[in-house]
Design a protein around this motif. Sequence first.
Motif, PDB file in Angstrom:
ATOM      1  N   ARG A 102      11.196 -25.978  44.897  1.00 18.02           N
ATOM      2  CA  ARG A 102      11.101 -24.945  43.862  1.00 18.02           C
ATOM      3  C   ARG A 102      10.249 -25.435  42.696  1.00 18.02           C
ATOM      4  NH1 ARG A 102      12.705 -24.029  39.181  1.00 18.02           N
ATOM      5  NH2 ARG A 102      14.112 -25.785  39.076  1.00 18.02           N
ATOM      6  N   GLU A 106       6.773 -23.875  41.340  1.00 16.40           N
ATOM      7  CA  GLU A 106       6.608 -23.452  39.946  1.00 16.40           C
ATOM      8  C   GLU A 106       5.434 -24.155  39.283  1.00 16.40           C
ATOM      9  OE1 GLU A 106      10.280 -23.907  37.804  1.00 16.40           O
ATOM     10  OE2 GLU A 106      11.269 -22.328  38.965  1.00 16.40           O
ATOM     11  N   TYR A 110       2.208 -22.276  37.779  1.00 18.88           N
ATOM     12  CA  TYR A 110       1.786 -22.538  36.401  1.00 18.88           C
ATOM     13  C   TYR A 110       0.305 -22.969  36.362  1.00 18.88           C
ATOM     14  CZ  TYR A 110       1.513 -24.566  31.757  1.00 18.88           C
ATOM     15  OH  TYR A 110       1.138 -24.862  30.472  1.00 18.88           O
TER      16      TYR A 110
END
Length: 116
Positions: A102, A106, A110
């Motif tokens: 995860r 992320e 980003y």
Amino acid sequence: MNDFKQVFSQSQQFLILQAYIDSQLSSDELMNFTLLETVDEIPVVFYSDGVMIIDPAIDLDQFTHVFFPITKLELQQNETNLTLILFDRKLQFQFSEVEEARQVAEDLIYLYSNRE
């Protein structure tokens, strides 16, 4: 790729891959990239413009790569696996924990959402 893995130790592989990445990316791109290895041991570089899939060789001058722009990629997470979909190609990344997968997903989101 097998020769590369057989001839060089893991730390040597990392240093040689880093040298190749240094020769391919701009100084700005080198400030923010991620190098991951697929379950098939394929080195993949994520950076602001997209993804570079590296085909290493024994000699640094014989390395090659394929580039995919960010508009042509899709990332999916399923438990501890991340799948990178590029046209008709799927690359699998395996992590030891769901949280690690995860966090990497992320971080990549980003990276691509904060392009200048």
